[in-house]
Scaffold this active site. Structure first.
Site, short mmCIF file in Angstrom:
data_model
loop_
_atom_site.label_atom_id
_atom_site.label_comp_id
_atom_site.label_asym_id
_atom_site.label_seq_id
_atom_site.Cartn_x
_atom_site.Cartn_y
_atom_site.Cartn_z
N ASP A 46 -7.47 -26.11 -15.72
CA ASP A 46 -6.30 -25.68 -14.86
C ASP A 46 -5.68 -26.85 -14.11
OD1 ASP A 46 -8.20 -26.42 -12.88
OD2 ASP A 46 -8.41 -24.49 -12.08
N ASN A 47 -6.04 -27.92 -14.47
CA ASN A 47 -5.20 -28.85 -13.78
C ASN A 47 -5.05 -30.38 -14.89
OD1 ASN A 47 -7.14 -31.27 -12.63
ND2 ASN A 47 -8.02 -29.32 -12.36
N CYS A 104 -8.67 -20.52 -10.02
CA CYS A 104 -9.93 -20.89 -9.95
C CYS A 104 -10.06 -22.07 -9.36
CB CYS A 104 -10.26 -21.07 -11.44
SG CYS A 104 -8.99 -21.67 -12.73
#
Length: 204
Positions: A46-47, A104
């Protein structure tokens, strides 16, 4: 967990669910033996920082990488083969241009001051000062309309809504006979919120 759901679809799948950040600070678990054991690495991170780290490890250990990206329904993806294609780190993607924070990251592995600010905004302002009071006022003024709205909510939202209303009703019952809520009442409520959010929820 997601692993349990997938194993329900196909019991023969071998899945191990982990709640660990991927990065240099977890190399005690994601060590050389871990990377050597992989046939292929499939990212769903997610990054950008975590994706760059995973890409560097796949290049180091000569592992194919399927990069799924984080643009949801835009379906961006990339197949990276060691020494055959360009790597993820060859690109210029960064988190600086992101205007949304993945949930998340926010709830499990916040690493920027902005993440803490956004978490506080959601947990304290949105839930405590908007969602909860709005739900209670709807219930108080028009219970039939409230239950119609409740039926349309996801189960998790339903529980949150009912708990918020329960807390307001309990507060009124405790303060019956008083015209106002005192400073001591506010301190007690705030202390209870603090224990719930920063102790009980963590231990659970």
């Amino acid at each position: 967990s997601g692993a349990g759901v997938v194993k329900g679809w196909n019991p023969q799948m071998n899945i191990q669910a982990l709640e660990k950040k991927v990065g240099s600070d977890t190399e005690d678990y994601f060590d050389g033996d871990f990377w050597e054991s992989l046939d292929v690495c499939w990212n769903a991170l997610d990054n950008v920082m975590a994706r760059q780290y995973t890409d560097s490890k796949c290049l180091l250990f000569s592992k194919p990488l399927l990069e799924s990206g984080t643009l949801g329904t835009k379906c961006n993806h990339e197949v990276i083969l060691p020494f055959r294609t360009s790597s993820y780190n060859d690109g210029k993607e960064s988190d600086d241009n992101e205007n949304q924070i993945a949930m998340c990251t926010l709830r499990s592995f916040p690493y920027l001051a902005l993440h803490c600010i956004e978490f506080a905004k959601q947990a304290f302002f949105s839930d405590y000062f908007e969602f909860g009071p709005d739900q209670y006022e709807t219930f108080r003024k028009d219970s039939a309309s409230f239950f119609e709205q409740l039926d349309a909510m996801e189960p998790g939202e339903q529980v949150k809504s009912l708990k918020a209303i329960q807390s307001f009703i309990a507060l009124q019952q405790q303060e019956e006979g008083q015209n106002t809520i005192t400073v001591q009442d506010c301190v007690r409520i705030a202390f209870g919120r603090m224990i719930q959010d920063f102790r009980t929820s963590i231990l659970n």
